[in-house]
Design an enzyme around this catalytic site. Structure first.
Site, PDB file in Angstrom:
ATOM      1  N   ALA A 255       1.014  -1.225   0.034  1.00  0.00           N
ATOM      2  CA  ALA A 255       0.068   0.090   0.018  1.00  0.00           C
ATOM      3  C   ALA A 255       0.806   1.203  -0.041  1.00  0.00           C
ATOM      4  CB  ALA A 255      -0.844  -0.104   1.052  1.00  0.00           C
ATOM      5  N   LYS A 256       0.453   2.236  -0.645  1.00  0.00           N
ATOM      6  CA  LYS A 256       1.280   3.475  -0.703  1.00  0.00           C
ATOM      7  C   LYS A 256       1.629   4.107   0.700  1.00  0.00           C
ATOM      8  CE  LYS A 256      -0.624   4.771  -5.030  1.00  0.00           C
ATOM      9  NZ  LYS A 256      -1.289   5.883  -6.159  1.00  0.00           N
ATOM     10  N   ARG A 257       0.712   3.482   1.596  1.00  0.00           N
ATOM     11  CA  ARG A 257       1.165   4.097   2.924  1.00  0.00           C
ATOM     12  C   ARG A 257       2.100   3.340   3.587  1.00  0.00           C
ATOM     13  NH1 ARG A 257      -3.638   1.483   3.027  1.00  0.00           N
ATOM     14  NH2 ARG A 257      -3.936  -0.357   4.374  1.00  0.00           N
TER      15      ARG A 257
END
Length: 320
Positions: A255-257
């Site tokens: 995930a980008k996070r």
């Protein structure tokens, strides 16, 4: 032979992450190896999902990695504009062309109705696919229950059987009608589908090779079918190369996070972009050693047969 023209086409819906960076690196290396052109196109047609400032940040991240493009939103080029939201008239014209051939129709079915029909007894083993409920109505205006989408009427003959040539996954044939059925070209809210927009742009920009993330491999057959219906006769088909996805240590999708996944994290921490390039490419079977010019070395040594077909774990350098 047709001159090589590759493209990298990110969506400005967030920060550029390591998985996209891997696809971009192999895309650039392939164009360099072929002494061809590399195009940057910003795919921003789904405006509600676009993050303000993301496009500019992506351009900065790509420059930091050392990628150089021949045509882009910044540089311009013979097939400008290179931003999809500025090319909507071309997508509308493509739908008009398909309509003239009888290949599209209005559809006002809801997702719930499609799901029920697809899961009915004797539905195809290939998974949910649109059963063609609205196909008999064509483009005739009627009392729609909701703003209608426009679907492609996938041909019932052998035109729907397409051969995909993929440098990583190999060549294979797929019947689009059996696999997905009639698919959406424009949503009910007026947003053009990714499947249509990218094909129209690839044709208009004379793209020959599509190098991208492995999560998009399932789109290839549909896009080739569309291209075959839209392109002038005797135009070569696209060649694909789907770069396997980067995944976390536990095998889950990134995930980008996640820590260390956005490139901006590495830039902020002062990491050497050349070291990051070497770490990513090493995870994909290309050990570039300590070369100070890793992208040049990747272009010189790129061998698609060395890429794994399965997902690739995030290299250690980006998880510390």
């Amino acid at each position: 032979m047709t001159a090589y023209r590759g493209r990298f086409a990110p969506s400005p819906t967030g920060a550029l992450h390591l998985g996209s960076a891997a696809a971009a690196l192999f895309c650039a290396a392939a164009a360099m190896q072929a002494r061809g052109a590399l195009v940057l196109r910003m795919e921003d047609i789904d405006r509600p999902r676009v993050v303000p400032g993301a496009a500019e940040a992506i351009l900065d991240d790509l420059a930091w990695l050392g990628l150089r493009f021949h045509e882009s939103p910044q540089l311009g080029g013979p097939y400008a504009p290179y931003v999809q939201s500025e090319r909507l008239a071309l997508y509308e014209a493509a739908i008009d062309a398909l309509a003239e051939q009888g290949h599209v129709y209005f559809c006002d079915c809801s997702r719930a109705e499609i799901t029920r029909a697809a899961s009915a007894p004797h539905a195809g083993e290939e998974g949910p696919r649109y059963p063609g409920t609205c196909r008999p109505f064509g483009m005739r205006k009627r009392d729609f229950r909701r703003p209608p989408a426009i679907r492609l009427a996938v041909p019932d003959d052998d035109r729907a059987l397409v051969t995909v040539h993929d440098r990583v996954l190999g060549s294979y044939a797929e019947h689009v009608g059996h696999a997905t059925g009639d698919f959406v070209l424009r949503r009910g809210d007026g947003v053009f589908a990714y499947q249509l927009a990218c094909v129209v742009d690839d044709l208009a920009m004379h793209i020959t090779d599509v190098v991208r993330g492995g999560d998009l491999a399932s789109s290839s057959a549909r896009q080739l079918l569309l291209a075959n219906l839209l392109r002038p006769r005797d135009t070569p088909a696209f060649t694909f190369a789907h770069v396997p996805l980067l995944v976390a240590d536990d095998g889950s999708r990134l995930a980008k996070r996640d820590k260390g996944v956005p490139l901006r994290d590495h830039r902020a921490q002062g990491h050497d972009p050349r070291a990051l390039v070497r770490a990513i490419t090493r995870a994909y079977g290309h050990d570039l050693g300590d070369t100070p010019a890793p992208l040049d070395e990747l272009a010189a040594t790129l061998d698609w047969s060395r890429l794994p077909r399965e997902s690739v774990r995030v290299p250690a350098i980006v998880t510390r």
